[in-house]
Enzyme design. Structure first.
Site, PDB file in Angstrom:
ATOM      1  N   ASP A  26       0.860  -1.175   0.000  1.00  0.00           N
ATOM      2  CA  ASP A  26       0.000   0.000   0.000  1.00  0.00           C
ATOM      3  C   ASP A  26       0.907   1.239   0.000  1.00  0.00           C
ATOM      4  O   ASP A  26       2.117   1.143   0.240  1.00  0.00           O
ATOM      5  CB  ASP A  26      -0.904  -0.059   1.245  1.00  0.00           C
ATOM      6  CG  ASP A  26      -1.785   1.156   1.396  1.00  0.00           C
ATOM      7  OD1 ASP A  26      -2.329   1.632   0.378  1.00  0.00           O
ATOM      8  OD2 ASP A  26      -1.921   1.642   2.534  1.00  0.00           O
ATOM      9  N   ASP A  28      -0.290   5.165   1.003  1.00  0.00           N
ATOM     10  CA  ASP A  28      -0.589   6.057   2.132  1.00  0.00           C
ATOM     11  C   ASP A  28      -0.708   5.265   3.434  1.00  0.00           C
ATOM     12  O   ASP A  28      -1.437   4.273   3.504  1.00  0.00           O
ATOM     13  CB  ASP A  28      -1.890   6.817   1.870  1.00  0.00           C
ATOM     14  CG  ASP A  28      -1.771   7.801   0.723  1.00  0.00           C
ATOM     15  OD1 ASP A  28      -1.422   8.958   0.966  1.00  0.00           O
ATOM     16  OD2 ASP A  28      -2.007   7.388  -0.430  1.00  0.00           O
ATOM     17  N   ASP A 201      -2.225  -0.490   5.792  1.00  0.00           N
ATOM     18  CA  ASP A 201      -2.635   0.064   7.083  1.00  0.00           C
ATOM     19  C   ASP A 201      -4.134   0.248   7.249  1.00  0.00           C
ATOM     20  O   ASP A 201      -4.588   0.573   8.347  1.00  0.00           O
ATOM     21  CB  ASP A 201      -1.975   1.439   7.284  1.00  0.00           C
ATOM     22  CG  ASP A 201      -2.624   2.518   6.412  1.00  0.00           C
ATOM     23  OD1 ASP A 201      -3.074   3.545   6.959  1.00  0.00           O
ATOM     24  OD2 ASP A 201      -2.716   2.326   5.185  1.00  0.00           O
TER      25      ASP A 201
END
Length: 246
Positions: A26, A28, A201
């Site tokens: 991922d 961000d 996240d």
């Protein structure tokens, strides 16, 4: 299970000693810290070059899988000579820039107008994407439930999918799924036959965790958010960089 209750992953070198590994990252909250808005992020120096070096060391088995559009990723991270999937996995390209799969369809202009109206009325930040549109409510968290509810109603009425994340809800077409992106890459060289590891996240990364586990690998959750599908966890973006050797 809370990410804080999950163990750290084995060192990457030790993992690589057991066989070929594919990393799906991922962006961000994983490679860059979350910021007040999508254009306010602080991208580490030479991130694209460092990811390129990591990809080379892995035999090309590295891919970014982000909610951002690929064009937006390039604007912030620079020229990325690695495999990557944007728009929550709906648009996919190989390291040489060639497309993997069909090009997704953008949202209808009327849907975009409806979401923009919600942003104007609520104080949320509207983000237009090539194949979706998002409402960021970090600045007005108390209005988050109402914003998410309105966006979900639009999605249900128009056959779309509402993706929920940290103070954001985004509407995309069905099939925009990070797990599906992992599966698509794992079908082809150089990814096929390797152990997939997905690092992320947010809620939208759960599909990636689940698919990696299903295909013989595992997920690594970042931060304190509760995760249903990750097997390991790291605390911060800095920890991710250290684990990756960036």
């Amino acid at each position: 299970m809370s990410s804080g209750q999950l163990p750290p992953p084995p060192p990457l070198d030790a993992l690589l000693a057991t066989g070929d590994v594919s990393l799906f990252l991922d962006f961000d909250g994983t490679l860059v810290d979350i910021a007040s808005g999508p254009d306010s992020i602080d991208v580490p120096d030479n991130l694209a070059a460092r990811l390129g070096a990591l990809s080379k060391s892995l035999g090309g088995r590295l891919a970014l899988v982000s909610g951002r559009g690929l064009d937006n990723l390039g604007q912030h991270a620079g020229a990325l000579g690695i495999a990557r999937a944007g728009s929550h996995g709906a648009e996919r390209v190989l390291a040489d820039g060639s497309a993997l799969g069909d090009t997704p369809q953008p949202l209808d202009p009327d849907i975009v107008r409806q979401l923009k109206a919600i942003a104007d009325a609520s104080g949320a930040l509207f983000e237009r994407k090539s194949f979706g549109a998002a409402l960021h409510y970090r600045a007005v968290p108390e209005k988050g439930p109402g914003i998410a509810s309105e966006a979900l109603a639009i999605a249900q009425a128009d056959g779309l999918v509402a993706k929920h994340g940290k103070c954001v809800v985004e509407l995309v077409r069905p099939g925009a799924d990070k797990g599906a992106a992992v599966a698509a890459f794992m079908e082809i060289a150089p990814f096929s036959g390797s152990k997939p590891v997905f690092i992320g996240d947010d809620v939208t990364d759960e599909d990636g965790f689940a698919k990696a586990h299903e295909m013989g690998g595992f997920g690594i959750a970042i931060g304190e958010r509760e995760s249903q599908n990750a097997q390991f966890a790291l605390d911060t973006v800095r920890d991710v960089h250290e684990w990756l050797g960036l």
